[in-house]
Design an enzyme around this catalytic site. Structure first.
Site, PDB file in Angstrom:
ATOM      1  N   GLY A  89       0.817  -1.211   0.000  1.00 12.65           N
ATOM      2  CA  GLY A  89       0.000   0.000   0.000  1.00 12.65           C
ATOM      3  C   GLY A  89       0.850   1.260   0.000  1.00 12.65           C
ATOM      4  O   GLY A  89       1.993   1.272  -0.467  1.00 12.65           O
ATOM      5  N   SER A  90       0.286   2.320   0.595  1.00 12.46           N
ATOM      6  CA  SER A  90       0.885   3.650   0.470  1.00 12.46           C
ATOM      7  C   SER A  90       2.285   3.762   1.048  1.00 12.46           C
ATOM      8  O   SER A  90       2.997   4.710   0.738  1.00 12.46           O
ATOM      9  CB  SER A  90      -0.014   4.672   1.146  1.00 12.46           C
ATOM     10  N   ALA A  91       2.685   2.821   1.900  1.00 15.56           N
ATOM     11  CA  ALA A  91       4.053   2.873   2.403  1.00 15.56           C
ATOM     12  C   ALA A  91       5.031   2.863   1.232  1.00 15.56           C
ATOM     13  O   ALA A  91       6.136   3.398   1.313  1.00 15.56           O
ATOM     14  CB  ALA A  91       4.319   1.685   3.336  1.00 15.56           C
TER      15      ALA A  91
END
Lengths: 578, 385
Positions: free
Chosen positions: A296-298
């Site tokens: 995800g956004s990591a």
């Protein structure tokens, strides 16, 4: 001429006689028989000398090759070295236990033997004993790994045909705490998973076969990079978080950002290596290395680092995030939609999908692939642990792939791999392969690979810190320690579609950000909303506060203390408020 | 034992027979019994028989083997020739019966069921064939007008075909080797050596090309990594485990897992228990028997005797050489018994018959006295002058 002429007739006759009689192809040369038998004798002599030579040769090599030729049966429960944590605390060691065997052909009365054995040790199964002792084999195991008290009891009975062998059994004093790092051994004390397996591949198996490793005391202990105190704190906090957010699973790793040493690594649910029989498949999976996940956004941290490092994008640049991006039948929109033009730090802090996707497009597909390859995301990462998994890459990498991968969807990697890349973002741009064995920062320096410019790394540290101060990762803040990080909330793929009800939340962090020493990756699988999260399930509400608690707890153990200057910086706005 | 002047048939036999060779053969038989004690109980246990089943039968066969050997050694050369001829005819008939009625064991028909024990006719055919061929080649000199060479060749083709049909590639190979050795010793002209060399090569190549099990064994020998070489590996392991001095009688372990440890791989299994030094002694004993037999062969006066002894010794020698060579991974795997050592009634009895004929042929006879030898050598000199 005339002389020879007179002899011509006789010569022809002689020649014909010679050709058709003496030298005829079918004429046997009987007079040669003795010579030919001598020739055959010589051949036999040569052949038998070759046999003798071969035997002598085998005799000469026998001592060395003997080790290679020992059967598996003779390796029963050989000794293994102790495993210690980085401070010398025992994580695994051998204890000697008696195992009972029977020699069926020396048993006088099976019924009586079975009766007396079961009377002495009630846990033995009479029917099983009877069938084993009735077999026509010379040696049968009756019970592996008994207690000395049971052994004494049976010795006292003095039953013929029953004997004991001392076997080494592996014992893990810390139980489940470091289960996935340590791994497993089988009943014959051979490593089958984790560091135990690694030890076997590093020559212990050969030692066993040579018969040198019968006594654990003669073996050099193996020291790991793991710090048991940190490992325990990490696991403890993860258990609480998993319980609190009713997550299916939780996992985290803390890496020394400068040496690549794994200080602690936990994957929950875990198992008790002392009671292997109770472990399920779900529990034995090491999620940090043997699983791959869309983080995800990591992943945006990597996209932003790429954009800045490429020189195409500067911190001060802006991207239009007013309209969702539409490509083919897909729409890329922001979760925390701002609907305005965002600067790079704003994109990072607000975790804008539109902004990062545009940054990836600016770098281009080739540049994007090259960068991720440089970070090692295109192939499985290999550490000492045998459990490893290949990353999942899109089959065809088009613009859409680049855009989704820029915010962490469409590409799955090992979490430990992402943690190592995250360490590179903050440590000055050096990618260091993680290790579970002690390694100095100097040694790591030799193997390190510069993957981004030191200046880009400085900018990433600022961005990650900013994200804790003003962004989605606020709950990771620990007074006095400059924690930085990037959150991620990935929608899990269920039945081939992204599900918005099943989430994987991640947090890629580092601390302290002014002088980075540790990188951390934490993930929670399918967390549920809790009381204080106001119905939210995103990373900032579960993974981030968990990481904050962990950092607050382990930082003193790791020698990261709140600096007085830093505390002042943080308290300034507060004091101004008064 | 006997008075030198005693005139009874036994006394005469005793003073004329090659007692050294006889002693060597009996030591070999004794060694076979000891190795059988080492190797066969494991096989018997695996087959769920009495542990000493094969040892008992080995000993049981040893008595008639010794009897056959001694009886045959009492025969005169002419009687030997006739007995060999009769055995050969019966053997060929049995070989044909085997193809028709023999039970199929491990993919081939080699046995005839004779109630208490199974007979392997090919074993008896080999020595009889050697002697008969020796006679045919010798006849080639005595009666040049007789087509003895073509007959000998026809015999070879007949027997070899019967053996290939079983199929038994090992025995076929032995029969061909005996025939070639006899032809060679009889004075095969140089060009034939080339022709037969080429034919032999072609035969091996066609066996490789046409017979799948021959091909697989050969491939395994050339390229051990790519195939299953379990038996050969185990044999190697047994020898290496034994080392110079062995693990001691009964202490071997490979015999428990090696399928043919009491027959084809008895050498390796023995080496594990008794060590390489004893194995070397066994190789030396076999070599001694072969060399002594061949030397006696050269000394024979008549062509028939000379060739017959040579043929029989080549049979013995090749069988020993191939068996040990396979055990030591020097040759591709080939099922072949080690004379007097391997378990197998037919093999043992036939070997006793063969060696009995050698002992009989090499007995000192009045015609072979020094004076007679000098006469013949001077006669030869005259002829060649």
């Amino acid at each position: 001429m005339s002389m020879t002429g007179t002899y011509t007739g006789a010569g022809v006759v002689d020649w014909l006689t010679t050709f058709f009689y003496r030298n005829a192809p079918w004429r046997l040369r009987g007079e040669q028989t003795p010579a030919r038998i001598v020739l055959m004798m010589a051949a036999f002599l040569f052949g038998f000398c070759a046999l003798g030579g071969r035997l002598v040769m085998l005799g000469l090599i026998a001592p060395e090759t003997y080790a290679r030729h020992v059967g598996a049966a003779e390796q029963i429960s050989q000794a293994r070295p102790e495993i210690l944590d980085r401070n010398g605390i025992v994580l695994a060691r051998d204890i000697s236990t008696p195992s009972m065997y029977g020699e069926p052909n020396n048993i006088l009365d099976i019924d009586e033997t079975v009766e007396r054995l079961t009377a002495a040790v009630p846990e033995l199964n009479a029917a099983d004993l009877r069938s084993r002792l009735s077999s026509d084999r010379r040696f049968v195991w009756l019970k592996r790994e008994m207690t000395p008290a049971q052994q004494a009891e049976i010795h006292r009975l003095g039953i013929p045909g029953i004997g004991f062998v001392e076997e080494n059994r592996r014992f893990y004093p810390s139980g489940r705490t470091a289960a996935h790092v340590l791994g497993l051994v089988n009943i014959d004390n051979q490593g089958i998973a984790g560091m135990e397996r690694y030890i076997d591949t590093q020559g212990l198996a050969a030692l066993h076969q040579a018969g040198f490793a019968r006594d654990a005391r003669t073996l050099e202990p193996i020291r790991l990079s793991i710090d048991l105190r940190v490992q325990h704190a990490l696991r403890d906090e993860l258990i609480q978080a998993m319980d609190h957010f009713k997550a299916k699973a939780a996992a985290a790793v803390i890496l020394d950002a400068n040496s690549g040493e794994v200080m602690a690594m936990v994957s929950l649910p875990d198992f008790d290596p002392n009671h292997l029989e109770t472990a399920s498949g779900e529990e034995t999976i090491n999620r940090m290395t043997a699983g791959v996940y869309e983080l995800g956004s990591a992943f945006k941290a990597f996209t932003v680092a790429m954009a800045l490092d490429s020189g195409e994008v500067k911190l001060t640049d802006s991207f239009d995030a007013r309209q969702p991006l539409r490509i083919a039948s897909f729409t890329i929109d922001d979760y925390h939609a701002t609907r305005r033009i965002l600067t790079v730090p704003e994109i990072f802090v607000h975790s804008s999908n539109i902004g990062t996707a545009k940054m990836a497009l600016k770098v281009g597909i080739d540049g994007h692939q090259e960068f991720l390859k440089r970070l090692g995301f295109f192939k499985a990462m290999h550490t000492e642990l045998p459990e490893t998994a290949e990353p999942l890459l899109p089959a065809r990498w088009g613009e859409l792939s680049s855009m989704t991968i820029s915010f962490g969807h469409g590409m799955s990697v090992q979490p430990l791999q992402a943690a190592a890349a995250g360490a590179a973002l903050i440590n000055g741009g050096r990618l260091i392969e993680p290790t579970f064995l002690p390694r100095s920062a100097d040694d790591a320096e030799k193997e390190a690979r510069q993957v981004i410019k030191p200046q880009t790394s400085d900018e990433m540290r600022d961005l990650m810190r900013l994200n804790v101060e003003d962004g989605t990762a606020g709950k990771a803040d620990v007074p006095g320690i400059l924690v930085g990080g990037k959150t991620g909330t990935a929608e899990k793929v269920v039945n081939g579609r992204y599900s918005n009800s099943k989430l994987l939340t991640t947090f890629l962090a580092g601390f302290p950000m002014d002088k980075p020493r540790y990188a951390m990756l934490l993930m929670l699988d399918e967390p549920e909303p809790a009381e204080e999260t106001h119905g939210y399930r995103t990373s900032g509400w579960n993974a981030v506060p968990t990481a904050g608690k962990i950092i607050a707890r382990v930082a003193p153990m790791l020698g990261v203390t709140p600096g007085p200057g830093l505390a002042l910086v943080r308290s300034e706005p507060d004091s101004a408020a008064f | 034992m006997f008075d030198r002047t005693a005139q009874g048939p036994i006394a005469r036999w005793w003073w004329t027979v090659d007692r050294t060779l006889l002693a060597a053969l009996m030591i070999l038989m004794l060694g076979g019994l000891i190795l059988s004690l080492a190797a066969s109980p494991a096989v018997a246990e695996r087959l769920e028989l009495d542990p000493f089943h094969f040892v008992k039968r080995h000993a049981l066969f040893l008595a008639p083997t010794l009897g056959v050997m001694l009886m045959t050694s009492m025969l005169e050369p002419r009687q030997i020739r006739r007995v060999a001829g009769v055995v050969l005819l019966i053997g060929i008939a049995f070989l044909m019966l085997t193809l028709g009625f023999g039970p199929e064991v491990k993919g081939s028909r080699r046995w005839l069921d004779l109630g208490p024990f199974a007979l392997q006719p090919s074993e008896f055919v080999k020595p009889a064939f050697a002697v008969t061929c020796a006679w045919l080649f010798a006849e080639g000199f005595e009666k040049p007008d007789m087509p003895s060479l073509p007959v000998a060749f026809g015999l070879l083709v007949l027997i070899a075909s019967l053996l290939v049909l079983q199929p038994d590639f090992g025995q076929t190979l032995l029969v061909v080797i005996i025939w070639c050795a006899l032809f060679f010793a009889a004075g095969m002209p140089a060009i034939w050596i080339g022709v037969f060399g080429a034919l032999g090569g072609a035969g091996l190549l066609s066996a490789y090309a046409l017979l799948p099990h021959v091909r697989s064994r050969f491939d395994r020998f050339l390229n051990p990594e790519s195939h299953d070489t379990y038996q050969v590996d185990m044999a190697m392991e047994a020898i290496l485990r034994g080392g110079w001095f062995g693990r001691g009688p009964g202490e071997g372990t490979i015999k428990r897992v090696l399928p043919d440890s009491h027959t084809d791989f008895i050498f390796a299994v023995g080496a594990e228990e008794f060590g390489i030094i004893i194995s070397l002694a066994l190789v030396a004993l076999l070599g001694f028997i072969i060399i002594r037999g061949l030397i006696s062969g050269i000394r024979m006066k008549s062509r028939f005797e000379r060739l017959a002894v040579t043929g029989l010794m080549v049979l013995f020698g090749m069988q020993a050489f191939i068996n040990i060579g396979v055990n030591l991974s020097l040759l591709p795997a080939k099922g072949m018994t080690l004379p007097f050592i391997s378990y197998g009634g037919s093999s043992m009895l036939a070997m006793g018959f063969g060696m009995g004929m050698v002992l009989g042929l090499t007995r000192k006879r009045p015609s072979a006295d020094p004076l007679a030898r000098r006469q013949t050598s001077s006669a030869m000199k005259e002829r060649t002058a």
